[in-house]
Design an enzyme around this catalytic site. Structure first.
Site, PDB file in Angstrom:
ATOM      1  N   LYS A 146      -6.855 -21.373  27.502  1.00 42.39           N
ATOM      2  CA  LYS A 146      -7.228 -20.953  26.146  1.00 42.39           C
ATOM      3  C   LYS A 146      -6.953 -19.473  25.949  1.00 42.39           C
ATOM      4  O   LYS A 146      -7.079 -18.673  26.868  1.00 42.39           O
ATOM      5  CB  LYS A 146      -8.697 -21.260  25.861  1.00 42.39           C
ATOM      6  CG  LYS A 146      -9.695 -20.493  26.728  1.00 42.39           C
ATOM      7  CD  LYS A 146     -11.118 -20.937  26.454  1.00 42.39           C
ATOM      8  CE  LYS A 146     -12.106 -20.191  27.360  1.00 42.39           C
ATOM      9  NZ  LYS A 146     -13.474 -20.681  27.239  1.00 42.39           N
ATOM     10  N   ALA A 172     -20.479 -24.653  21.628  1.00 44.27           N
ATOM     11  CA  ALA A 172     -19.674 -25.871  21.832  1.00 44.27           C
ATOM     12  C   ALA A 172     -18.335 -25.860  21.103  1.00 44.27           C
ATOM     13  O   ALA A 172     -17.644 -26.878  21.085  1.00 44.27           O
ATOM     14  CB  ALA A 172     -20.470 -27.119  21.435  1.00 44.27           C
TER      15      ALA A 172
END
Length: 338
Positions: free
Chosen positions: A204, A236
């Site tokens: 990421k 989340a």
């Protein structure tokens, strides 16, 4: 001949259900009653924290069970005040059992003029009279070096391995463990080795904290039941995005195993609406009613592991033996079923 002290437990308000569960497990294993020390931990009208211990603790081996989770400052202060109260009451030894160690994400200076708050918290705990730390899945392993006292860092991966083997016992060959970032590869690899599964990585790129700009899957997840492994799930956002990317790359199912369910802000709504089939967390942080009511969130207990670790610490035997699935399995016998 040295007298072996019986461990005594005391808890603050952070996670009373877990403390009670640990006491019950210790009672079962030891064959004699283990109860929480009678005390009050409350606040004055101006929110100052006050602790009064009603039972005699002179010369006792004390274990304070207290996660420093939200509200982090209140729970941390409760821990420090309890430690001071026990020290001034002549406790023989004070061990802080901190299932979730708050401020662990502030373990280094990320830019100029920022603090290393995890080190500050470590100094405060030692100064308050705490002589040993027992925790689980520290966000950064180097935090153990911030203390000049013994720190035992337990791992959730043996518990997760037992649960995965029960949940996926007929399809274990289809399971692939996923690290949600490059920094978590060691943690993911550890679990992958325990269940003999392959490993892949979701790389990421962040534009700024809390936002993910781009994700790339390193490894072939086609036809796999993917299990994302991480230590903390906060809002989340990253977790749900990673699940979407894995499905787009051909995964048949996505499950997540997270040690500490912080689950703040929109986390529950995101998880409920995500493509994730299940999120498994431990009870290191007391789950809210919203967490308990979420259809795709399961909670696995840590009480058997912490109870055994406390007894081992009190008896002067190995705590690292609990890192092995085979050693921990008897404590969890009958708790995991598919």
């Amino acid at each position: 001949m040295a007298t072996i002290l019986e461990p005594k437990l005391i808890t603050g308000n952070a996670n009373k259900p877990l403390a009670s569960a640990i006491a019950r497990r210790m009672t079962m294993h030891r064959g004699s009653s283990t109860e929480l020390v009678n005390a009050r931990v409350e606040r004055f009208n101006d929110a100052e924290i006050f602790v009064e211990v009603y039972d005699n603790v002179r010369g006792e081996d004390m274990f304070i069970i207290q996660s420093t989770s939200n509200p982090a400052n209140d729970n941390l202060m409760e821990l420090l005040v309890m430690a001071d109260a026990l020290r001034r009451s002549s406790a023989s030894r004070i061990t802080a059992v901190i299932p979730y160690f708050g401020y662990a994400r502030q373990d280094r200076r990320t830019k100029a003029r920022t603090p290393i708050t995890a080190k500050l918290v470590a100094n405060m705990m030692v100064e308050a009279g705490i002589e040993r730390i027992l925790t689980m899945d520290l966000h950064a392993a180097q935090i153990q070096g911030f203390f000049d006292i013994p720190v035992d860092n337990l791992y959730a991966s043996p518990i997760f391995a037992l649960d995965i083997k029960a949940q996926f016992k007929d399809t274990l060959s289809d399971v692939m463990v996923i690290s949600p970032d490059v920094g978590g590869v060691a943690r993911a690899r550890e679990l992958a080795k325990r269940i003999n599964a392959p490993l892949a990585i979701v790389d990421k790129r962040r534009e700024k904290p809390g936002e993910v700009a781009e994700m790339t899957v390193i490894g072939d997840v086609t036809g796999k039941k993917c299990i994302i492994v991480d230590d903390i799930c906060d809002t989340a956002g990253t977790l749900c995005k990673a699940a979407e990317v894995l499905i787009e790359h051909g995964a048949t199912e996505v499950h997540s195993y997270i040690s500490h369910g912080v689950l703040s802000g929109p986390a529950i709504e995101r998880i409920t609406n995500s493509v994730m089939k299940s999120l498994v967390i431990t009870d290191s942080i007391e789950p809210t009613d919203a967490v308990k009511g979420a259809s795709n969130i399961r909670i696995v207990p840590t009480a058997p592991m912490f109870a055994q670790a406390i007894m081992n610490t009190a008896n002067g035997t190995s705590v690292s033996s609990l890192f092995e699935t085979e050693t921990l399995e008897p404590a969890y016998e009958g708790l995991f079923t598919s």
